[in-house]
Design a protein around this motif. Structure first.
Motif, PDB file in Angstrom:
ATOM      1  N   SER A  31      -3.550  -1.846  -0.286  1.00 19.48           N
ATOM      2  CA  SER A  31      -2.345  -1.999  -1.088  1.00 19.48           C
ATOM      3  C   SER A  31      -1.841  -3.442  -1.014  1.00 19.48           C
ATOM      4  N   CYS A  35       3.461  -7.129  -3.791  1.00 21.88           N
ATOM      5  CA  CYS A  35       4.204  -6.239  -4.696  1.00 21.88           C
ATOM      6  C   CYS A  35       4.361  -4.841  -4.113  1.00 21.88           C
ATOM      7  N   ASP A  36       3.930  -4.656  -2.862  1.00 22.44           N
ATOM      8  CA  ASP A  36       3.989  -3.353  -2.194  1.00 22.44           C
ATOM      9  C   ASP A  36       3.224  -2.278  -2.958  1.00 22.44           C
ATOM     10  N   GLY A  37       2.155  -2.701  -3.627  1.00 21.81           N
ATOM     11  CA  GLY A  37       1.294  -1.745  -4.310  1.00 21.81           C
ATOM     12  C   GLY A  37       1.758  -1.308  -5.678  1.00 21.81           C
ATOM     13  N   THR A  38       2.875  -1.850  -6.168  1.00 24.05           N
ATOM     14  CA  THR A  38       3.386  -1.437  -7.474  1.00 24.05           C
ATOM     15  C   THR A  38       2.660  -2.129  -8.625  1.00 24.05           C
ATOM     16  N   THR A  40       3.642  -4.901  -9.920  1.00 28.78           N
ATOM     17  CA  THR A  40       4.598  -5.728 -10.658  1.00 28.78           C
ATOM     18  C   THR A  40       5.570  -6.419  -9.712  1.00 28.78           C
ATOM     19  N   ASP A  42       9.554  -8.422  -9.830  1.00 29.19           N
ATOM     20  CA  ASP A  42      10.776  -8.690 -10.589  1.00 29.19           C
ATOM     21  C   ASP A  42      11.046 -10.193 -10.551  1.00 29.19           C
ATOM     22  N   ASP A 151      10.223  -7.182 -14.856  1.00 31.58           N
ATOM     23  CA  ASP A 151       8.960  -6.945 -14.166  1.00 31.58           C
ATOM     24  C   ASP A 151       7.794  -7.599 -14.907  1.00 31.58           C
ATOM     25  N   ASP A 154       1.896  -8.640 -11.119  1.00 32.42           N
ATOM     26  CA  ASP A 154       1.760  -9.486  -9.930  1.00 32.42           C
ATOM     27  C   ASP A 154       0.427 -10.237 -10.009  1.00 32.42           C
ATOM     28  N   GLY A 161      -2.134  -3.625  -8.114  1.00 38.37           N
ATOM     29  CA  GLY A 161      -1.521  -3.080  -6.913  1.00 38.37           C
ATOM     30  C   GLY A 161      -2.456  -3.037  -5.714  1.00 38.37           C
TER      31      GLY A 161
END
Length: 204
Positions: A31, A35-38, A40, A42, A151, A154, A161
């Protein structure tokens, strides 16, 4: 001589251990720590503090082009926004025209409008949004409004992610620096859409 052979064996052993390890960590993923795995990040700082207090919408007019290729829907918007943060912010509000006759609310058109709020302030605005579509659904549409928090994909993980395991250690150690650099370089812009206001001159 024995000492030299010992060194060679250690180097050889290290080589044969390191190569498979690098190969394994290059194909396995983890992960993304940035982006903590998202997938995306901000980049519109402070827009997460902007909330919609209330809004009202009115569909008051439609306009067809001469050949009937598209229809313009005119919606008046009254909206009240609050910035719960202390810093001034600039960002975007998204307006979505959808079909209210279907449970899945299919999207007909989307339009974006820039907003600017001072810190700890409430803003009330009234304006007209023009939507365009080839669907003749006058009286059968609705509008939803949402704050765009800015967003973007990343770049560390290309929006997936996930990063290779051998990259994770590097990215995790430099997480704060990478986040800061990305936010400094990147500016959120909404998706490109047709500006239907350019077609005002067409009428029924």
């Amino acid at each position: 001589m024995i000492a030299r052979l010992g060194k060679i064996k250690k180097r050889t052993l290290a080589f044969f251990l390191a190569v498979p390890l690098l190969a394994i960590t290059s194909v396995t993923t983890a992960s993304c720590p940035v982006c903590d795995g998202t997938g995306t990040l901000d980049v519109s700082e402070g827009m997460d503090k902007v909330k919609i207090m209330e809004y009202d919408t009115w569909e008051w007019r439609i306009t067809r082009d001469a050949c009937g290729l598209f229809i313009l829907y005119y919606w008046d918007i009254d909206i009240r926004l609050v910035n719960e943060g202390e810093e001034d912010v600039e960002g975007w509000v998204k307006h979505t025209l959808y079909d209210i006759t279907r449970d899945d609310k299919p999207v007909i058109d989307e339009q974006y409008r820039p907003v600017s709020l001072s810190g700890s302030s409430v803003v009330t605005e009234s304006y007209t949004v023009v939507f365009g579509t080839g669907v003749d659904a006058y009286g059968k549409t609705g509008v939803e409004i949402e704050i765009m928090e800015g967003d973007i994909p990343d770049p560390t993980c290309d929006g997936t992610g996930r990063v290779p395991s051998n990259v994770w250690i590097f990215a995790d150690g430099l997480k704060s620096s990478l986040e800061e650099a990305i936010r400094d370089e990147a500016t959120y812009s909404p998706p490109q859409v047709i500006d239907w206001e350019d077609y005002y001159f067409f009428d029924e």
